[in-house]
Scaffold this motif. Structure first.
Motif, PDB file in Angstrom:
ATOM      1  N   SER A 170       0.749  -1.300   0.026  1.00 53.07           N
ATOM      2  CA  SER A 170      -0.024   0.103   0.019  1.00 53.07           C
ATOM      3  C   SER A 170       0.844   1.241  -0.039  1.00 53.07           C
ATOM      4  N   VAL A 171       2.008   0.879   0.445  1.00 53.13           N
ATOM      5  CA  VAL A 171       2.884   2.272   0.306  1.00 53.13           C
ATOM      6  C   VAL A 171       3.281   2.830  -0.810  1.00 53.13           C
ATOM      7  N   ASP A 172       3.857   3.860  -1.148  1.00 49.66           N
ATOM      8  CA  ASP A 172       4.058   4.775  -2.464  1.00 49.66           C
ATOM      9  C   ASP A 172       5.399   3.912  -2.951  1.00 49.66           C
ATOM     10  N   GLU A 173       5.545   3.929  -4.104  1.00 46.71           N
ATOM     11  CA  GLU A 173       6.765   3.288  -4.678  1.00 46.71           C
ATOM     12  C   GLU A 173       7.800   3.985  -4.545  1.00 46.71           C
ATOM     13  N   SER A 174       7.962   5.162  -4.243  1.00 46.16           N
ATOM     14  CA  SER A 174       9.107   6.178  -3.957  1.00 46.16           C
ATOM     15  C   SER A 174       9.842   5.664  -2.788  1.00 46.16           C
ATOM     16  N   VAL A 175       9.151   4.822  -1.765  1.00 46.61           N
ATOM     17  CA  VAL A 175      10.141   4.604  -0.654  1.00 46.61           C
ATOM     18  C   VAL A 175      11.000   3.424  -1.116  1.00 46.61           C
ATOM     19  N   TYR A 176      10.808   2.897  -2.200  1.00 46.49           N
ATOM     20  CA  TYR A 176      11.647   1.806  -2.804  1.00 46.49           C
ATOM     21  C   TYR A 176      13.143   2.372  -3.318  1.00 46.49           C
ATOM     22  N   ALA A 177      12.831   3.838  -3.719  1.00 51.38           N
ATOM     23  CA  ALA A 177      14.030   4.477  -4.105  1.00 51.38           C
ATOM     24  C   ALA A 177      15.303   4.253  -3.352  1.00 51.38           C
TER      25      ALA A 177
ATOM     26  N   ASP B  49      14.629   9.618   0.996  1.00 56.61           N
ATOM     27  CA  ASP B  49      14.530  10.428   2.157  1.00 56.61           C
ATOM     28  C   ASP B  49      15.819  11.386   2.131  1.00 56.61           C
ATOM     29  N   VAL B  50      16.336  11.823   0.993  1.00 51.47           N
ATOM     30  CA  VAL B  50      17.713  12.538   1.327  1.00 51.47           C
ATOM     31  C   VAL B  50      17.399  13.888   1.650  1.00 51.47           C
ATOM     32  N   ALA B  51      16.391  14.291   1.913  1.00 51.16           N
ATOM     33  CA  ALA B  51      16.122  15.728   2.218  1.00 51.16           C
ATOM     34  C   ALA B  51      16.114  15.709   4.022  1.00 51.16           C
ATOM     35  N   ALA B  52      15.525  14.689   4.499  1.00 51.67           N
ATOM     36  CA  ALA B  52      15.631  14.577   5.946  1.00 51.67           C
ATOM     37  C   ALA B  52      15.898  13.072   6.416  1.00 51.67           C
ATOM     38  N   PRO B  53      17.187  12.553   6.344  1.00 51.42           N
ATOM     39  CA  PRO B  53      17.015  10.989   6.566  1.00 51.42           C
ATOM     40  C   PRO B  53      17.330  10.802   8.107  1.00 51.42           C
ATOM     41  N   GLN B  54      16.380   9.739   8.375  1.00 52.98           N
ATOM     42  CA  GLN B  54      16.565   9.323   9.994  1.00 52.98           C
ATOM     43  C   GLN B  54      17.652   8.647  10.323  1.00 52.98           C
ATOM     44  N   ILE B  55      18.514   9.141  10.637  1.00 55.43           N
ATOM     45  CA  ILE B  55      20.110   8.254  10.884  1.00 55.43           C
ATOM     46  C   ILE B  55      20.285   7.915  12.362  1.00 55.43           C
ATOM     47  N   ASN B  56      20.627   6.762  12.514  1.00 57.36           N
ATOM     48  CA  ASN B  56      20.862   6.186  13.692  1.00 57.36           C
ATOM     49  C   ASN B  56      22.391   6.398  13.913  1.00 57.36           C
ATOM     50  N   ARG B  57      22.896   7.026  14.734  1.00 59.50           N
ATOM     51  CA  ARG B  57      24.157   7.213  14.950  1.00 59.50           C
ATOM     52  C   ARG B  57      24.787   6.522  16.389  1.00 59.50           C
TER      53      ARG B  57
END
Length: 617
Positions: free
Chosen positions: A213-220, A224-232
Motif C-alpha cells: 500500500s505504500v508509495d513506490e518512492s520509498v523503494y528508491a 529521504d535524502v532531504a531529512a534522513p532518519q540516521i541512527n548514530r
C-alpha cells in the motif's frame, strides 16, 4: 503371501532405522533452531516407542514365516511335486505298455513259436500291471490334491490372522496405558505451534499489505535524502557497498559486495560464498566522507598509522552516515563493553553536548560579544559603526543544510592570484615562500599567533557573527561525530594588509587572505581559544562566494580579533597620515620600541610567538 512377508521384514528394518534417525535429530545443524529443545525430548520418547514397536514387528515377521509362508511352501514343493512325479511315472508305464503291445501284434499266425509267444505275453502282462499300478497311484494323488489344496489355502490365512491378532493385542497391552496422556500432550503442543504459525502468517499478510500500500518512492535508494532518519548509535552494521579497486595506474573498478561488521572487524562476503572474509581491522581506525571520482556517498577508512585504507560507496546518504557512525563507534572498541548500545548513545550525546552547549552560540549572552565592536569595517566608511542588537537568525538562514565541511586548508584557485604581481607565475598548490611577500617587511603591523586549523565551510551570509558561531558548532560537531581529532599547528601572521597561514617547519605560506576580503571575525563566547572569520572571494561566474574558517589558538581568540581589527583600521587610516599617527599614539610602546596591541603576559613555557600582540611602526 511372499510380498506380505517381505513387507513385514521391510517394516522391521524401517522401524529400526527410524528409531536411529529420531535419536540423531539433535545432531543436525539447522539455520533456524527455535524451540528445538522440546521437539528433541519428544522425539527421544518417540524413538523409544518405535524401538518397542520394532520388537513387535520382528515377532510378527517370525510368526508369519512359520504359520503362513511354511504351509504354502510345503504344499507347493511336496504335494504338487508328488503329483507331477506320479504323472511322469504313469507316462513311462504307458509307453512301455504300448511297446509290448506292438510286439504282441506282430506275432505270425501260420508259424507260431510258443516260446517267443510266451515271452511276449509275459512282457505285455508286466507292462499292463506296471501301467495299472502307476495309474492308480497317480489318480489317488490327484484325488488327494483336491482336498490338500483347500487345506493349503486355509492354514496360511489362519496363521496370518493369528499373527496380526497377537501383534495388535500385545501392542494394545504395551501402549494403551502410557501413550494416551503422551499423545494428548503432543497433540496440544502441535496445536499451539499451529496457532503460533497462523498468527505469524497473519502478521506477514498484514505486513505484505502494508508494503504493497505504500508509495513506490520509498523503494528508491535515496528517497529521504532531504531529512534522513540516521541512527548514530549503531555498534554493528550490514549491507551492500561498492568497493573501489585499482586496476592500473589511473584506472579503478567498483564491485558491489555484501559487507558486515563482526566484533572489531569489517567482513566481506562475495555473492555465492558460504562465509565472509576479513577486509579491515576497525580498532582505532578513522573514517570520513570523501569525494571520489564522479560517485556520491563515498567514505574512506584510514588505519591507525595514518595510511589510507579502503574506499567504499553507500547507496544513499542515510546508509553513508550510518556506516560512518557505526565504524566510528566500533573503532572506539565500544563493542567490548557490557552494554555497548547504551555506551554508544552516551558517547554520542556527550560529544554533541560538548560542541553545542546551547542552541545557538549567540543566545547565551544578551549583549553582543566584544568582537562585534572590532569588526564591521566597511571599505566605503571612514569610521567604525557599532552593530545594533538584532534577533538571532535560524541556522538554515546562515548555512545551507548538508553543506560539506573541509578539514584541510585548501583555498579556491582565485585566492592564489596576487593582483600586485601582474602575470607572474605562481605555485598551483597555493604555497609561496615568505620572500614573495615583501610588503611584510614594510608593514605597520606584524603579529604571529600559533593556531590549528579545524575546518571551513561555505556560508550564505556575512551580515552577522552568528554565522561564525554556527560554523564553529557544525565543524566541532562533525569532528566529534567522525572521530577526527588530529590537527596541525601553523603560524598565523597578521599584518596591516594580509592574514597569512605559515608552515612553521618550512616557513612556506599555506594560505593568504587579504584583510579587505575578511568581512566578519569573532571569537567563541565560551571557549576563548576558538576564533573564526568570513572571507568573501570572487567566483568565475561573476558572483562572490562566502566561506568561514575556524581555528583554535594557543592564546585567546580576542587577541587575534583585535589584531585583525587593528590591521583593517590601519588600511582605513592610511589615507589620512594624521589619523594614522593618532592611531599609533594610542598603542603603548615596549622598551625596545615595539607597539603592544594587547597588554598580555606571556604564557608559562610558551614560545615567543604566543606573547602579546606587537607591531612595529
Amino acid at each position: 503371501m511372499q510380498r506380505v512377508y517381505g513387507a513385514q521384514n521391510e517394516m522391521c528394518l524401517a522401524t529400526h532405522q527410524l528409531s536411529k534417525q529420531l535419536l540423531a535429530y539433535e545432531k543436525q545443524n539447522f539455520a533456524l533452531g527455535k524451540g528445538d529443545e522440546e521437539v528433541i525430548s519428544t522425539l527421544h520418547y518417540f524413538a523409544k516407542v518405535v524401538d518397542e514397536l520394532n520388537v513387535l514387528h520382528t515377532e510378527l515377521a517370525k510368526q508369519l514365516a512359520d504359520t503362513m509362508i511354511l504351509p504354502i511352501i510345503q504344499f507347493r514343493e511336496k504335494d504338487l511335486t508328488e503329483v507331477s512325479t506320479l504323472k511322469d511315472l504313469f507316462g513311462l508305464a504307458s509307453n512301455e505298455h504300448d511297446l509290448s503291445m506292438a510286439k504282441y501284434s506282430r506275432l505270425p499266425k501260420k508259424k507260431e513259436n510258443e516260446k517267443v509267444k510266451m515271452d511276449v505275453v509275459k512282457e505285455v502282462a508286466a507292462a499292463r500291471r506296471k501301467q495299472h499300478l502307476s495309474s492308480l497311484q497317480y489318480y489317488c494323488a490327484l484325488n488327494a490334491l483336491q482336498d490338500r489344496k483347500r487345506v493349503a489355502m486355509m492354514e496360511p490365512m489362519i496363521g496370518f490372522a493369528h499373527g496380526q491378532i497377537n501383534f495388535f493385542k500385545k501392542g494394545a497391552e504395551m501402549f494403551s496405558q502410557n501413550m494416551n496422556s503422551f499423545l494428548s500432550s503432543v497433540a496440544d503442543m502441535v496445536q499451539s505451534i499451529q496457532v503460533e504459525l497462523e498468527a505469524e502468517a497473519e502478521k506477514m499478510r498484514v505486513s505484505q499489505q502494508e508494503l504493497l500500500s505504500v508509495d513506490e518512492s520509498v523503494y528508491a535508494p535515496d528517497f529521504d535524502v532531504a531529512a534522513p532518519q540516521i541512527n548514530r548509535n549503531l555498534i554493528q552494521k550490514a549491507g551492500y557497498l561498492n568497493l573501489r579497486s585499482k586496476t592500473g595506474l589511473v584506472t579503478t573498478t567498483w564491485e558491489r559486495l555484501y559487507f558486515f561488521t563482526q566484533g572489531g572487524n569489517l567482513m566481506c562476503q562475495p555473492r555465492g560464498a558460504v562465509a565472509g572474509g576479513l577486509i579491515q581491522d576497525l580498532d582505532n581506525c578513522s573514517v570520513m566522507a570523501v569525494d571520489c571520482e564522479d560517485r556520491r556517498y563515498c567514505f574512506q577508512i584510514t588505519t591507525p598509522n595514518g595510511k589510507s585504507g579502503i574506499i567504499l560507496q553507500a547507496e544513499s546518504r542515510k546508509e553513508n552516515e550510518e556506516w560512518i557512525c557505526a565504524i566510528n563507534n566500533i573503532s572506539r572498541q565500544i563493542y567490548l563493553t557490557d552494554n555497548p548500545e547504551a555506551v554508544a548513545i552516551k558517547l554520542n550525546q556527550t560529544a554533541l553536548q560538548a560542541v553545542t552547549p546551547i542552541t545557538s552560540f549567540g543566545k547565551k549572552q544578551e549583549s553582543p560579544c566584544p568582537s562585534q565592536h572590532l569588526r564591521n569595517v566597511e571599505l566605503e566608511n571612514d569610521k567604525m559603526v557599532p552593530t545594533a542588537a538584532v534577533p538571532v537568525p535560524d541556522a538554515d538562514e546562515l548555512i545551507a543544510p548538508g553543506t560539506p565541511i573541509q578539514f584541510d586548508i585548501v583555498l579556491p584557485a582565485s585566492e592564489f592570484l596576487d593582483q600586485n604581481r601582474g602575470s607572474r607565475r605562481i605555485n598551483p598548490f597555493g604555497e609561496t615562500e615568505d620572500e614573495t611577500f615583501p610588503e611584510a617587511e614594510d608593514s605597520l603591523l606584524q603579529q604571529m599567533f600559533i593556531v590549528r586549523f579545524l575546518g571551513s565551510m561555505a556560508v550564505k551570509t556575512d551580515n552577522t557573527t552568528e554565522v561564525i558561531y554556527e560554523a564553529m558548532r557544525q565543524v566541532l560537531a562533525a569532528r566529534a561525530i567522525h572521530n577526527i581529532f588530529r590537527t596541525t599547528e601553523s603560524h598565523l601572521m597578521v599584518t596591516s594588509q594580509t592574514l597569512r597561514l605559515i608552515d612553521p617547519q618550512t616557513q612556506v605560506t599555506r594560505a593568504n587572505f587579504e584583510l579587505t576580503s575578511i568581512t566578519q571575525f569573532a571569537a567563541h563566547q565560551e571557549n576563548k581559544r576558538l576564533v573564526g572569520f568570513v572571507v568573501r572571494t570572487p567566483e568565475s561566474t561573476g558572483g562572490e562566494a562566502l566561506s568561514t574558517y575556524v581555528f583554535e589558538s594557543n592564546s585567546e581568540g580576542e587577541k587575534i580579533c583585535y589584531a585583525i581589527n587593528l590591521g583593517k583600521e590601519i588600511i582605513e587610516v592610511q589615507k589620512d597620515p594624521e589619523a594614522l599617527a593618532q592611531l599609533m599614539l594610542s598603542v603603548p610602546l615596549t622598551n625596545d620600541g615595539k607597539y603592544v596591541l594587547l597588554n598580555e603576559q606571556p604564557d608559562d613555557g610558551s614560545p615567543s610567538e604566543n606573547r602579546g600582540a606587537e607591531s612595529e611602526a
